[in-house]
Design an enzyme around this catalytic site. Sequence first.
Site, PDB file in Angstrom:
ATOM      1  N   GLY A   1     -12.293 -14.468  45.722  1.00  0.00           N
ATOM      2  CA  GLY A   1     -11.445 -13.491  46.414  1.00  0.00           C
ATOM      3  C   GLY A   1     -10.609 -12.754  45.393  1.00  0.00           C
ATOM      4  O   GLY A   1     -10.524 -13.164  44.229  1.00  0.00           O
TER       5      GLY A   1
ATOM      6  N   GLY B   1      -2.128 -13.632  38.757  1.00  0.00           N
ATOM      7  CA  GLY B   1      -2.221 -12.375  39.500  1.00  0.00           C
ATOM      8  C   GLY B   1      -2.016 -11.140  38.634  1.00  0.00           C
ATOM      9  O   GLY B   1      -1.970 -10.027  39.130  1.00  0.00           O
TER      10      GLY B   1
ATOM     11  N   ASP C   1     -20.254 -12.156  41.993  1.00  0.00           N
ATOM     12  CA  ASP C   1     -19.034 -11.498  42.495  1.00  0.00           C
ATOM     13  C   ASP C   1     -18.773 -10.199  41.721  1.00  0.00           C
ATOM     14  O   ASP C   1     -17.914  -9.417  42.111  1.00  0.00           O
ATOM     15  CB  ASP C   1     -17.814 -12.428  42.391  1.00  0.00           C
TER      16      ASP C   1
HETATM   17  P1  AMP Z   1     -13.592 -11.903  37.017  1.00  0.00           P
HETATM   18  O1  AMP Z   1     -14.168 -12.857  36.038  1.00  0.00           O
HETATM   19  O2  AMP Z   1     -12.583 -10.934  36.426  1.00  0.00           O
HETATM   20  O3  AMP Z   1     -14.610 -11.201  37.815  1.00  0.00           O
HETATM   21  O4  AMP Z   1     -12.718 -12.778  38.023  1.00  0.00           O
HETATM   22  C1  AMP Z   1     -13.228 -13.860  38.724  1.00  0.00           C
HETATM   23  C2  AMP Z   1     -12.225 -14.337  39.751  1.00  0.00           C
HETATM   24  O5  AMP Z   1     -11.014 -14.775  39.113  1.00  0.00           O
HETATM   25  C3  AMP Z   1     -11.806 -13.289  40.753  1.00  0.00           C
HETATM   26  O6  AMP Z   1     -11.667 -13.936  41.982  1.00  0.00           O
HETATM   27  C4  AMP Z   1     -10.474 -12.800  40.222  1.00  0.00           C
HETATM   28  O7  AMP Z   1      -9.673 -12.281  41.237  1.00  0.00           O
HETATM   29  C5  AMP Z   1      -9.897 -14.088  39.644  1.00  0.00           C
HETATM   30  N1  AMP Z   1      -8.927 -13.842  38.578  1.00  0.00           N
HETATM   31  C6  AMP Z   1      -9.189 -13.384  37.329  1.00  0.00           C
HETATM   32  N2  AMP Z   1      -8.030 -13.291  36.609  1.00  0.00           N
HETATM   33  C7  AMP Z   1      -7.034 -13.681  37.428  1.00  0.00           C
HETATM   34  C8  AMP Z   1      -5.608 -13.803  37.281  1.00  0.00           C
HETATM   35  N3  AMP Z   1      -4.978 -13.495  36.144  1.00  0.00           N
HETATM   36  N4  AMP Z   1      -4.899 -14.244  38.347  1.00  0.00           N
HETATM   37  C9  AMP Z   1      -5.510 -14.566  39.489  1.00  0.00           C
HETATM   38  N5  AMP Z   1      -6.830 -14.470  39.694  1.00  0.00           N
HETATM   39  C10 AMP Z   1      -7.596 -14.040  38.681  1.00  0.00           C
HETATM   40 MG    MG Z   2     -14.775  -9.937  39.201  1.00  0.00          MG
END
Ligand code: AMP
Ligand code: MG
Length: 485
Positions: free
Chosen positions: A89, A125, A251
């Site tokens: 999410g 976040g 995702d």
């Molecule tokens: P990504 O690898 O950027 O596609 O992220 C994978 C998941 O990790 C997604 O659900 C993002 O929303 C979550 N996510 C990545 N970085 C953060 C962060 N700093 N804080 C909260 N959620 C994160």
């Molecule tokens: Mg992502």
Amino acid sequence: MNHPHGLRLENSYTDLPEQFFTRINPTPVSEPKLLLFNTNLAKSLGIDLPTNDKEMLAQLFSGNTLPEDVSPIAQAYAGHQFGHFSILGDGRAHLIGEQITPDDKRFDIQLKGSGPTPYSRNGDGRAALAPMLREYLISEAMHALKIPTTRSLALVSTGEPVIRSSLLDGAILTRVASSHLRVGTFEYANATQGLEGLKQLADYAISRHYPEFIHQENPYLGFLKGVIERQAKLVAAWMHVGFIHGVMNTDNMTISGETIDYGPCAFMDIFSMGAVFSSIDSHGRYKYGSQVPAAQWNLARLADSLIPLLHKETAKAVKLAEVAIEGYSKEFNHAWISGMRSKLGLFGEEAEDFSLAQGLLDWMQNSKVDYTRTFRDLIQENVPENEAYNSPEFQNWHILWKSRLTRNSRPLKDSFCLMRDSNPVIIPNNNYVEEALAAGEGGDLKPFLALLEALKNPFEETVSNEVYRNQTTLPNPNYQTFCGT
Ligand code: AMP
Ligand code: MG
């Protein structure tokens, strides 16, 4: 109705069952400062904000102030990350709304790095400045390279530090996408929402992105094939420019066929099927040459998620899914060879075109030459004098290619024209990108802005891209990109 500053924000996504999202506002930041605003993109979206009022834009694009009547959401989704399934999410993103453009198109406006949500798990976040600068730069470069992608509308610094391996400046990127529906959204629906929720999501995705299938006998099969076709074309386009996404988890794969989530991505300099730059991809799962099967694997996860909708008898549904997934290779090969024909200036189709294109890549792999530059060198009357081009392997290939050009139905000048339109003079080369991001992190955006400008016309030799075209710095063989959080 009156739309201040052309902001016509709707939210059709919230018509889905409430388990698909959470209503939540961005967490305000202490000292937002506008670093970048994409005026051309704003214009094309019908957004007309006072660009000289930087304070107002900083408040808006940090999420500190919200446009009237919007109710931001974080979207729920799941995903296979490096092969492992998780419920995910938006952990650090807020969908502000869907902008309706003057020509009635719909685009998600999302803040990224705008604060925690119920999906944040252990994350804060937030996002750091350099990775958001990277996403801004590379997404805009991809758009200029005519590759479907999410876009970047604005970037603000937050005035607050984020804790990574060291303390870094925080930033929020405003991302524009034709939607944020992902393969992972379907995995989430299938895993948690039952047949009815899955059907609602699929109907929504079809009406938003594939309306041509609504009245088909089996719209869900049409939809699956449609996503397969768009993704096959997308990955072929990445291969043509030497783009390595770096983190092709489900995702991070859109239903619309746009490139999304510029984390540890990079463009290849020296050609290698094994090129991998991402520090988190130690096994090379998403290396350059593995992107083609990786996309098929992801599409198979989409197909798995759609099984309950494809046919009421599971065995028949599985068969339909299998046949559709097998069709990916044909779609990819078709898109790949047609792009390679353009890169090589070939008109018409000959069966040997595959081996001709492959022969050039094999030579590049052995000779360790620059991928982008090689194609531009071919456009010259005589290729430059150097050891690689003087080698018998290249000379033999060159004779085959020249003789193929003579069998073109069009004059040679048309071939060179086609090649100029299909082979960029500039891509976001790792050296320039790193320099621009390092300066940007230190508070100097000039190198970033110069590079951004140079990447706007990648198929033309312009004044703004001249210094980059003539660069002589050598590629760093140990170059690594970090996950970019
Ligand atoms: P990504 O690898 O950027 O596609 O992220 C994978 C998941 O990790 C997604 O659900 C993002 O929303 C979550 N996510 C990545 N970085 C953060 C962060 N700093 N804080 C909260 N959620 C994160
Ligand atoms: Mg992502």
